[in-house]
Design an enzyme around this catalytic site. Structure first.
Site, short mmCIF file in Angstrom:
data_model
loop_
_atom_site.label_atom_id
_atom_site.label_comp_id
_atom_site.label_asym_id
_atom_site.label_seq_id
_atom_site.Cartn_x
_atom_site.Cartn_y
_atom_site.Cartn_z
N HIS A 126 0.84 -1.18 0.00
CA HIS A 126 0.00 0.00 0.00
C HIS A 126 0.88 1.24 0.00
O HIS A 126 2.10 1.15 0.11
CB HIS A 126 -0.90 0.01 1.24
CG HIS A 126 -0.12 0.11 2.52
ND1 HIS A 126 0.59 -0.96 3.05
CD2 HIS A 126 0.10 1.15 3.38
CE1 HIS A 126 1.19 -0.59 4.17
NE2 HIS A 126 0.92 0.69 4.38
N ASP A 158 0.88 5.29 1.88
CA ASP A 158 0.30 5.84 3.10
C ASP A 158 -0.62 7.03 2.88
O ASP A 158 -1.41 7.35 3.77
CB ASP A 158 1.42 6.23 4.07
CG ASP A 158 2.08 5.02 4.71
OD1 ASP A 158 1.44 3.96 4.74
OD2 ASP A 158 3.24 5.15 5.17
N HIS A 175 4.73 0.03 -0.21
CA HIS A 175 5.47 -0.81 0.72
C HIS A 175 4.53 -1.76 1.44
O HIS A 175 3.31 -1.60 1.41
CB HIS A 175 6.21 0.06 1.76
CG HIS A 175 5.29 0.93 2.56
ND1 HIS A 175 4.82 2.14 2.08
CD2 HIS A 175 4.74 0.79 3.79
CE1 HIS A 175 4.03 2.70 2.98
NE2 HIS A 175 3.95 1.89 4.04
N ARG A 214 6.85 -9.44 16.26
CA ARG A 214 7.58 -8.31 15.66
C ARG A 214 7.00 -7.02 16.21
O ARG A 214 5.81 -6.74 16.04
CB ARG A 214 7.42 -8.38 14.14
CG ARG A 214 8.01 -7.24 13.33
CD ARG A 214 7.50 -7.41 11.90
NE ARG A 214 8.15 -6.57 10.92
CZ ARG A 214 7.77 -5.35 10.58
NH1 ARG A 214 6.75 -4.79 11.20
NH2 ARG A 214 8.40 -4.68 9.62
#
Length: 679
Positions: A551, A553, A623, A633
């Site tokens: 996507h 931002d 990204h 994570r």
């Protein structure tokens, strides 16, 4: 026969049009409701039956109205009247023709009055969502794939459907040709295919498809205008309090029809699911064509297309240069293409009428910039000018006041401000623009403290309306904001020192990004999030999804169109983004940059404690995150804006909390109070 008898006869004829005819089209809203009911009963054969019939009925109704309006318009034309009575004679005859034509095809028009909610569902292609699930249950995966693909084209932000499509691609019996857009608009489909052949250098095939796209565009334009002749809304006036005269009513109605027709420019250039049209869309056909014809040595056609382009953009330097070149080669001139001349002449006449009619509607229309002249090409050896240029007609009242705060010269390489912070890769090394990778932004101890904080304050789905797995069902997503952690610290539920650390670390990241990219105005927080993604045990075998899909931002990524649309629900005001990682002891989870196609990976970043990736938030930096297949994570996710109007409200509140805490610390130190004395 006198005129009064003529009008009476026409009105009598209209009133005696039969209510029931031999052809009756089933209303698509009733078929749609039956399909929805069948879905909730689990009767998937009935879902397919009713939804397919509803889609067919919707299309047939639209086509019938278009055909009848065009036929009756051609049969009863408004040409050269010498009296009002002759005009109204034609008007009544056209109305009679239209009613008779439509009802002979679909039955009484009153049967086909549909609620706005249902109309919107069909425009958003909701029936295809039901169809893809029904076909999947019936094990007709090829049809399910087509329905899913059709729905996804108009709803590219629908994460679950994107995941379903990836799963369909892995199923036996599903091939690439099954992923077709059943609602594809012929002119847009032909244009997209033409561009692909053009980019490959196959100019002969590109010419065929661009010419097809133009033919389909002008056909679609005629149909769009015909559909504008339906009922209009008069939202600007209160008809209860004021009685309009005959000519005022006609003027208001016709002005709204003209406005609708002018909006066809926007509609035909807008892809499914998008709000913004492709700029310069129609003229771009002629731009591509003039250059393609040049490559196959058909200079006369190239000149005609170049002249046609100049109808939209008078005096455009790069195209006037091309025209002069083509004239020199040919030794004579060529006129612009007839369809372009007619189109431009009609639009200018409509604009004049709109400006006149706006007095009745109370709306001011844009007189300038309709035929904008931005962007372009400098010579006949460059690629056509992309989306720069011709802007659609928009009333001034509908234009947004675009802030110029974010206008920046793109630079990078500024100081990192803090000792120990290491530059690992710049934009060039990361194969993009406005990208940076830094190490040692925070220490191992700070990473550990923030991870401990995350385990206490984060909640599943925080920031995503409570969805435990907003991006993938194979991971748990947890998050917390700066204000929430400070509240927990104030209440003693977590160490206040840790909450302060989260605040301070985010400020440190903001200052580094602002300095490194050498921004000439302040970078403000848009959103700050402490996030952890945890692989769900037992759901990691044969994963083919991403932890976070590709996507951008601040815009909606459209890989097939190679575009990123700056419109809601995207956070269009975001300018820069950063991710500060807190650990690396997990499997998978690499951060990746891709091309606009959302497939071609241009750079991959393996997270580790203290590593930060920063980048501009637009379509230049698509990204995502690869699947986290084992472990957890954690990172601090930050988004920034150059527009102070879009500063994060929670951040401003957190600033106030920090100021109050600092003041309290100063007060306590000034009084030298022993904590034991408070017991």
């Amino acid at each position: 026969m006198d005129v009064n008898s003529l009008i009476f006869g026409i009105l009598t004829f209209i009133s005696h049009i039969p209510l029931l005819t031999t052809a009756v089209l089933e209303p698509y809203d009733l078929l749609y409701d039956n399909g929805v009911e069948a879905f909730y009963r689990g009767d998937y054969k009935e879902v397919v039956k009713y939804m397919e019939k509803a889609l067919s009925s919707f299309t047939e109704l639209r086509q019938t109205k278009t055909r009848c309006r065009l036929k009756c318009k051609d049969r009863h034309r408004f040409d050269g009247y010498k009296s009002d009575l002759q005009f109204f004679d034609t008007l009544l005859r056209r109305a009679s023709c239209l009613n008779k034509c439509i009802e002979s095809k679909i039955g009484p028009q009153s049967m086909h009055k549909v609620s706005e909610d249902v109309i919107q569902d069909f425009h958003r292609r909701i029936p295809y969502n039901y169809l893809q699930m029904a076909y999947y249950k019936l094990k007709q995966v090829d049809k399910a794939a087509a329905a899913a693909h059709t729905y996804f084209q108009a709803n590219p932000e629908h994460v679950e459907m994107g995941q379903d499509l990836e799963q369909y691609k892995a199923l036996d019996g599903v091939r690439e040709e099954h992923f077709v857009d059943r609602e594809a608009r012929p002119h847009q489909r032909a244009f997209s295919e033409a561009v692909k052949f053009y980019d490959k250098g196959d100019y002969g095939r590109a010419i065929e498809l661009f010419e097809e796209a133009l033919t389909e565009y002008y056909s679609a334009d005629v149909e769009c205008r015909a559909l504008c002749e339906g009922p209009q809304r008069f939202e600007e006036q209160d008809h209860v309090l004021y009685r309009y005269s005959l000519y005022e009513l006609i003027s208001d109605h016709y002005t709204q029809v003209l406005h609708c027709e002018h909006e066809c420019v926007r509609d035909l250039a807008t892809r499914p699911g998008r709000l913004s049209p492709m700029e310069n869309y129609l003229p771009l056909h002629y731009d591509y064509l003039q250059f393609a014809y040049f490559h196959v040595d058909r200079i006369e056609e190239a000149l005609a297309c170049a002249q046609s382009y100049l109808l939209f953009h008078k005096g455009k330097d790069f195209m006037t240069d091309n025209v002069e070149y083509y004239r020199e080669v040919l030794g004579y001139d060529v006129e612009p293409r007839e369809e372009a001349v007619f189109y431009i002449r009609r639009h200018k006449q409509e604009l004049d009428l709109l400006l006149l009619g706006s007095e009745n509607l109370g709306v001011t229309y844009a007189e300038s910039n309709y035929w904008s002249s931005t962007g372009g090409r400098e010579d006949a050896n460059r690629t056509p000018s992309g989306t720069d240029g011709w802007l659609e007609y928009v009333p001034i009242s509908e234009k947004r006041n675009v802030s110029t705060v974010g206008a920046q010269e793109l630079r990078e390489g500024g100081p990192l401000l803090y000792d120990g912070v290491q530059l690992v890769q710049n934009s060039e090394a990361l194969n993009g623009t406005q990208r940076v990778l830094l190490d040692d932004v925070i220490s191992e101890e700070e990473c550990s403290e923030l991870r401990d904080l995350a385990h206490t304050v984060t909640m599943a789905g925080d920031g995503y309306r409570g969805k435990m797995s907003p991006h993938t069902p194979n991971e748990k997503f947890e998050g917390a904001t700066v204000l929430k952690t400070l509240q927990y610290g104030y209440e003693g539920r977590v160490p206040l020192r840790s909450a302060r650390l989260f605040y301070d670390v985010s400020e440190k990241a903001r200052r580094i990004i602002e300095s490194y990219f050498m921004l000439n105005s302040t970078l403000h927080f848009s959103y700050t999030h402490l996030v952890c993604r945890t692989a769900i045990t037992g759901q990691q075998d044969h994963r083919n999804d991403l932890s976070h899909p590709i996507h951008a931002d601040n815009c909606l990524l459209d890989p097939e169109a190679n575009e990123c649309w700056k419109e809601p629900p995207a956070y269009t005001y975001r300018d820069y983004s950063a991710l500060l990682y807190l650990n690396g002891d997990f499997e998978g989870g690499e951060f990746i940059f891709t091309e606009m196609d959302a497939k071609t990976v241009t750079a991959s970043v393996k997270p580790r404690c203290g590593r930060m990736v920063g980048f501009s938030s637009g379509g230049e930096n698509p990204h995502g995150v690869r699947a986290v297949t084992r472990g957890q994570r954690c990172a601090v996710a930050l988004w920034f804006t150059l527009d102070p109007l879009y500063r994060e409200l929670e951040r401003l509140q957190a600033d106030e909390v920090m100021q109050a805490l600092d003041n309290q610390d100063q007060w306590n130190q000034g009084l030298q109070i022993n904590p034991k004395d408070e017991l």
